[in-house]
Write an enzyme that holds these catalytic residues in place. Sequence first.
Site, mmCIF file in Angstrom:
data_model
loop_
_atom_site.group_PDB
_atom_site.id
_atom_site.type_symbol
_atom_site.label_atom_id
_atom_site.label_comp_id
_atom_site.label_asym_id
_atom_site.label_seq_id
_atom_site.Cartn_x
_atom_site.Cartn_y
_atom_site.Cartn_z
ATOM 1 C CG HIS A 250 -1.837 1.158 1.284
ATOM 2 N ND1 HIS A 250 -2.937 1.296 0.466
ATOM 3 C CD2 HIS A 250 -1.810 2.277 2.064
ATOM 4 C CE1 HIS A 250 -3.559 2.426 0.737
ATOM 5 N NE2 HIS A 250 -2.900 3.048 1.704
ATOM 6 N NE ARG A 253 -2.187 -0.090 -5.260
ATOM 7 C CZ ARG A 253 -3.437 -0.479 -5.370
ATOM 8 N NH1 ARG A 253 -4.388 0.172 -4.698
ATOM 9 N NH2 ARG A 253 -3.753 -1.485 -6.153
ATOM 10 C CG ASN A 361 -2.678 -19.666 -16.144
ATOM 11 O OD1 ASN A 361 -1.853 -18.827 -16.465
ATOM 12 N ND2 ASN A 361 -2.364 -20.911 -15.825
ATOM 13 N NE ARG A 364 -1.987 -15.062 -20.187
ATOM 14 C CZ ARG A 364 -1.990 -14.874 -18.864
ATOM 15 N NH1 ARG A 364 -1.300 -15.702 -18.100
ATOM 16 N NH2 ARG A 364 -2.669 -13.893 -18.316
ATOM 17 C CE1 TYR A 365 1.059 -19.650 -21.417
ATOM 18 C CE2 TYR A 365 -0.377 -19.566 -19.507
ATOM 19 C CZ TYR A 365 0.767 -19.153 -20.163
ATOM 20 O OH TYR A 365 1.597 -18.241 -19.576
ATOM 21 N N GLY A 422 -0.898 -15.096 -9.672
ATOM 22 C CA GLY A 422 -2.290 -15.431 -9.991
ATOM 23 C C GLY A 422 -2.715 -16.762 -9.420
ATOM 24 C CG LEU A 423 -1.559 -20.391 -11.243
ATOM 25 C CD1 LEU A 423 -0.642 -21.480 -11.764
ATOM 26 C CD2 LEU A 423 -3.012 -20.715 -11.544
#
Length: 456
Positions: A250, A253, A361, A364-365, A422-423
């Site tokens: 935070h 930023r 994801n 995308r693949y 992301g995962l």
Amino acid sequence: MQLTKNPNNIFVKLLLGFWLCSSLIIALIGLLPLLQQNHDQSELPIPLKRMLERSAERIASNPQVLNSEKLKHWSRFKEFKGRPARIYLVDEYGKVLNSHKQSRSLRRFMLMADEAGHPIKHQFRDELIFGPYNFKIEGKPYSLYGRLPEHHPRPWFFFFIDNKILTLSIAILLSGLLCGLFAWHLGKPLRSLKRSADALADGDLSSRVDMATAQRNDEIGQLAQAFNGMADSVEDMVKSQQRLISDISHELRTPLTRLKLSLALSRKKGLATPETERIEYEADQLEQMIAELLELSRVKLNANETKRNLELSESLSQVLDDADFEAQQQQKQLHIDIDESITLPLYPRPLCRAVENLLRNAIRYADTRVSIQAIATTSSVQIEIIDDGPGISDEADLDAIFKPFYRPQSARERESGGWGLGLAIAKAAIQAHQGKIQAENQQPNGLKISISLPLH
């Protein structure tokens, strides 16, 4: 915290429990011969004793019968309370005078009576033999024995004495039952401790051993208290770490916003150069990474909020619509199979973010097709996201891809250009539901992400 020693410990419980168990079984088995001995040496009942006395008086009043052939048939059958009875006359040498052959039961009883030293009775399998009644005729000692050749109720313990293999089997079964109950009593708190440890290992930082186990006055209770103390420390440490990451992200930023503002002012003044364009690109990347870090911290810190019972399809409707639009833009198909009747307790925002990351994801693949389906079982909801892309070449990376900032050396990750968050966010969201997530390659190609969410 220093734990004080207590005499009520596991060693004492194990020692006393198994010792008492084995002692009880040995005592029960060893008691059977004593019961039989007491029964065999019980006093002769008065009615049976009077019957022998009357027979002796008849012989004494008519002693010539001892030297006649009638002795063989004498008192062969007498009546005793309406039942046939037989009397055996035995001389001082133990020979039966009024019978050609002696039964094995009679010979055995004579030895028992001689060992007892007084008149007794004994119930054999199909006859009751009693005596002796000792008397003299013309200075010679004689004895009388009686037999009731019919079945009489036998004490219960004679059944076990006559059936030794069955008795041994029952003793082994009883010993196993008692030891099993004792083992269950000791194993119950250990199972509770294991469940709490497994839940903590799966990411449930609020998992604690129940108070009934923690308040025990033995080593298991001490272990439970130590575990709860450790869990408190781990929870405080993890939450502090997540708050630190959240606070740092935070705070980053603010200078990042100033940097982007300065770049915007430079472009307005006509000072745009390839270097400033590169700085702006890296600033955008940094801003996205900070946003992912904040999302990861938010998901983990909010893992203990109250769940809401919602329909799965309705909660994911916006995510699925966005994913379908994105797939169409890339000329790929998204197949959705989620029953509208599936309802479960969940955290809407973290779950949506997890499914969104996984679908993006996969799209995308994928080469041409991505599918998502949900199946409800008796205890959980299984969600599967499958694509027909290249998959992950290294099997060792299938578990590691869910770790933050993990960047495996595979084509799938090299093309992404991401930071491996992301995962990790998806896994944190699933663990917040006390669920499980795993990846596996499909044959001949593709990747399947399996999610299991509990229904309670």
